[in-house]
Scaffold this active site. Structure first.
Site, PDB file in Angstrom:
ATOM      1  N   CYS A 108       0.726  -1.255  -0.085  1.00  0.00           N
ATOM      2  CA  CYS A 108       0.038   0.071   0.096  1.00  0.00           C
ATOM      3  C   CYS A 108       0.828   1.055   0.044  1.00  0.00           C
ATOM      4  CB  CYS A 108      -0.943   0.109   1.264  1.00  0.00           C
ATOM      5  SG  CYS A 108      -0.056  -0.155   2.830  1.00  0.00           S
ATOM      6  N   HIS A 168      -1.898   1.466   7.378  1.00  0.00           N
ATOM      7  CA  HIS A 168      -2.209   1.534   5.875  1.00  0.00           C
ATOM      8  C   HIS A 168      -1.864   2.869   5.365  1.00  0.00           C
ATOM      9  CE1 HIS A 168      -4.446   0.853   2.481  1.00  0.00           C
ATOM     10  NE2 HIS A 168      -5.353   1.788   2.785  1.00  0.00           N
TER      11      HIS A 168
END
Length: 312
Positions: free
Chosen positions: A86, A166
């Site tokens: 990510c 994230h």
């Protein structure tokens, strides 16, 4: 095929990563002050990369922003299909929407331009698969993972007790401020926004995101993707800024080299020397007992914390 390893949210890492992908005249800067004046001072800003602790949401929870399912081929948006990718995916979410090939400002180089053209007609799921399977992008990404011969990132899966982090991106595209999160179904629109308005319009969006967490939560990181400051400094003859930026990049290069280096052999030689010295002094047994006690103490403290950090 090898997997994707965790990389740090670091300005030096991200700057070198995009350069290795062929991108020109782009730099990352850590944002320490969420004020329009601070952001305008480092303009032009192409987008921001936000790192936060990931909390699984309830499907019924209200989403900040509006899904733009009609964005289609006009925006590069890819779903995240693999763990640990990510960070680079968030970076590419800005780069591939700011390329010269899309009437943007950044020369992303031939390799990324070809990738964007190849995936332009794909749906988000297939774009995510194509990104995850790109050997070039994966190899460059993994080259910035910290060397650790004792951990296999491909086999050690995150557990419920781990803190998972994230990365997402915010950037203005075609006059709209978008949140690009590979775990979402589509880009999230936060309203009208051009490049000049971005520094002050992105701030309340980020503040709302941070506001979802308890006031005690401080584990956030925010990096701005900007134009290489040396370009403007050289244009106006600001040699002091040029030298300062050159020094910064030399420091980043040294830090990145340390990240990639495996110190196991060095540590082994040091340990052999210490053992030899302690044995000669007749203190080897005492030193070993103390080391065991200290290790047991650290293991107990870590067990009490009960958490390791993983990138989603």
């Amino acid at each position: 095929m090898s997997g994707w390893n965790t990389i740090e949210s670091d300005a030096g890492v991200f700057t070198a990563l995009v350069e290795d992908l062929g991108v020109k005249n782009v730099q990352f800067e850590e944002i320490l002050d969420l004020s329009p004046d601070y952001l305008r001072a480092i303009a032009p800003i192409y987008g921001v990369i936000f790192l936060f602790k990931y909390i699984s949401s309830n499907p019924d929870d209200e989403v900040d922003g509006n899904y733009d399912f009609e964005a289609g081929e006009n925006i590069f948006f890819a779903n995240q299909t693999i763990q640990n990718a990510c960070a680079t995916q968030a970076i590419l979410s800005v780069l591939l929407n700011k390329s010269q090939q899309t009437a943007g400002d950044i020369d992303i180089g031939d390799s990324l331009a070809d990738f964007r053209e190849f995936t332009q007609a794909f749906p988000p799921e297939l774009r995510g698969e194509a990104l995850s399977n790109s050997e070039l992008i994966r190899d460059v990404h993994n080259s910035f993972a910290r060397s650790n011969p004792f951990i296999d990132e491909n086999t050690r899966a995150a557990t419920e007790s781990d803190d998972v982090y994230h990365f997402i991106a915010y950037t203005p595209i075609n006059g709209v401020l978008y949140e690009l999160d590979g775990l979402q179904a589509a880009p999230l629109s936060h309203g009208a926004c051009n490049n000049e308005e971005f520094p002050h319009k992105v701030i309340p969006v980020l503040q709302r995101r941070i506001g979802r967490y308890p006031i005690t939560e401080i584990r956030f990181n925010l990096l701005a993707m900007i134009q290489d400051p040396r370009l403007r400094a050289m244009e106006i003859g600001d040699l002091e800024t040029v030298r300062r930026e050159e020094d910064k990049r030399e420091a980043w290069q040294w830090e990145n080299a340390l990240r990639k280096h495996n110190f196991v052999g060095f540590a082994h030689e040091v340990l052999k020397g210490v053992i030899k010295m302690k044995t000669r002094e007749g203190k080897y047994g005492e030193w070993l007992d103390n080391a065991k006690k200290e290790m047991a103490k650290k293991m107990a403290e870590r067990k009490e914390d009960g958490k390791d950090e993983y990138e989603d």
